[in-house]
Design an enzyme around this catalytic site. Structure first.
Site, PDB file in Angstrom:
ATOM      1  N   ASP A 173       0.578 -59.532   0.407  1.00 31.99           N
ATOM      2  CA  ASP A 173      -1.106 -59.428   0.059  1.00 31.99           C
ATOM      3  C   ASP A 173      -1.253 -60.385  -1.001  1.00 31.99           C
ATOM      4  OD1 ASP A 173      -0.865 -56.721   1.123  1.00 31.99           O
ATOM      5  OD2 ASP A 173      -0.771 -55.774  -0.692  1.00 31.99           O
ATOM      6  N   ARG A 174      -2.516 -60.756  -1.088  1.00 37.50           N
ATOM      7  CA  ARG A 174      -2.819 -61.710  -1.942  1.00 37.50           C
ATOM      8  C   ARG A 174      -2.447 -61.849  -3.286  1.00 37.50           C
ATOM      9  NH1 ARG A 174      -8.968 -64.491  -1.980  1.00 37.50           N
ATOM     10  NH2 ARG A 174      -8.398 -66.164  -3.164  1.00 37.50           N
TER      11      ARG A 174
END
Length: 236
Positions: A55-56
Site C-alpha cells: 500500500d502507498r
C-alpha cells in the site's frame, strides 16, 4: 526533496532488486500517472518487472524482478504462498492473546469504495501475529501473512479491535504525540507540538524467497526513523 533510488535499494543481484519503500510512495504508478518505485528503478536498470506491491502508506520491503525468468520464478512463489513475509506494526491497545492466528475472509466493502472488510463470502485471508512489546496505549506487533489480500493486516487488526496506529481507513487516523504518554511533557506557550508519528504504522520488514538456483534469499528492511523514534520514546 527528490527521492534518490540509490538510497532506497537494500539488495541487488542479476535477477532481483529490493527497496525499502518510504511511506507515501507508490509501488507502481497509479491511474493518474503518479510515479512509483518502479519508475525510479526503470530509470536506473531499464527493464523492471513487478512481483508484488505495498500500500502507498505502508513502508518497507518490495522486491522487483530484473528479467522475465526471474519474474516468472518469483511470481509463482507468491502465488503458491512459498514466500515468507514478515511485517511489523504499532496498534492501538493490546490484543487479549499474546499470539494467535486471524483466519477471516476478506472482500471489498459493498459501499465504501477503496476499502475492504471481513465478510464470510470473501477470499480466505490468514494472518499470524505475535505481540512483541506492550505499552500503556499501544502494542508493537509482528505479523506473518499467509495470504496476500489488499489491506489484509489493517482489516484483520480492525476486526479484532486493535487497528494500526494512524490508519485513516480502518482506525482513527490520529497521529502519535509524545504528550499522550509522557506525563511531564511540556511545550512552550507559542509552540505547537509536532507528532512523533504521522503516517500508517505498518512496515514490511522481511521476505524470504528462493533464488533461481534454489538457495533461500532473505532480505530485511530496517524500520524508518519516525517509527524507530516512536518506539524509543515508548520504551522510556
Amino acid at each position: 526533496m527528490a527521492i534518490r533510488i540509490e538510497d532506497l535499494i537494500i539488495y541487488e543481484d542479476e535477477q532481483f532488486v529490493a527497496v525499502n519503500k518510504p511511506s507515501g510512495l507508490l509501488t507502481i504508478p497509479d491511474r493518474e500517472g503518479v510515479p512509483g518505485v518502479r519508475n525510479l528503478l526503470q530509470e536506473r536498470y531499464g527493464a523492471i518487472f513487478t512481483v508484488h506491491r505495498l500500500d502507498r502508506d505502508t513502508s518497507g520491503l518490495v522486491v522487483f524482478a530484473r528479467n522475465e525468468e526471474a519474474h516468472r520464478h518469483l511470481s509463482m512463489q507468491f502465488e503458491s504462498r512459498a514466500t515468507n513475509k514478515t511485517y511489523y506494526g504499532l496498534v492501538l491497545g493490546t490484543p487479549y492473546n499474546a499470539e494467535g492466528i486471524i483466519n477471516e475472509p476478506i472482500a471489498e466493502h459493498p459501499t465504501k469504495k477503496g476499502t475492504m472488510t471481513v465478510w464470510r463470502k470473501g477470499k480466505e485471508s490468514i494472518t499470524e501475529y505475535v505481540v512483541e512489546e506492550r505499552f500503556r496505549l499501544f502494542s508493537w506487533m509482528r505479523y506473518r501473512i499467509l495470504t496476500g489480500r489488499t489491506h489484509q493486516i489493517r482489516v484483520h487488526m480492525k476486526h479484532i479491535g486493535h487497528p494500526i496506529v494512524c490508519d485513516p481507513l480502518y482506525g482513527d487516523g490520529k497521529p502519535v504525540f509524545l504528550s499522550q504518554f509522557r506525563a511531564r511533557f511540556k511545550i512552550g506557550k507559542f509552540e505547537e507540538e509536532r507528532p512523533l508519528l504521522n503516517r500508517l504504522a505498518l512496515h514490511a520488514g522481511a521476505l524470504t524467497f528462493q533464488g533461481l538456483d534454489g538457495t533461500d534469499i532473505t532480505i530485511e528492511a530496517p524500520i524508518s526513523k519516525d517509527m524507530k523514534a516512536t518506539l524509543q520514546q515508548l520504551r522510556k
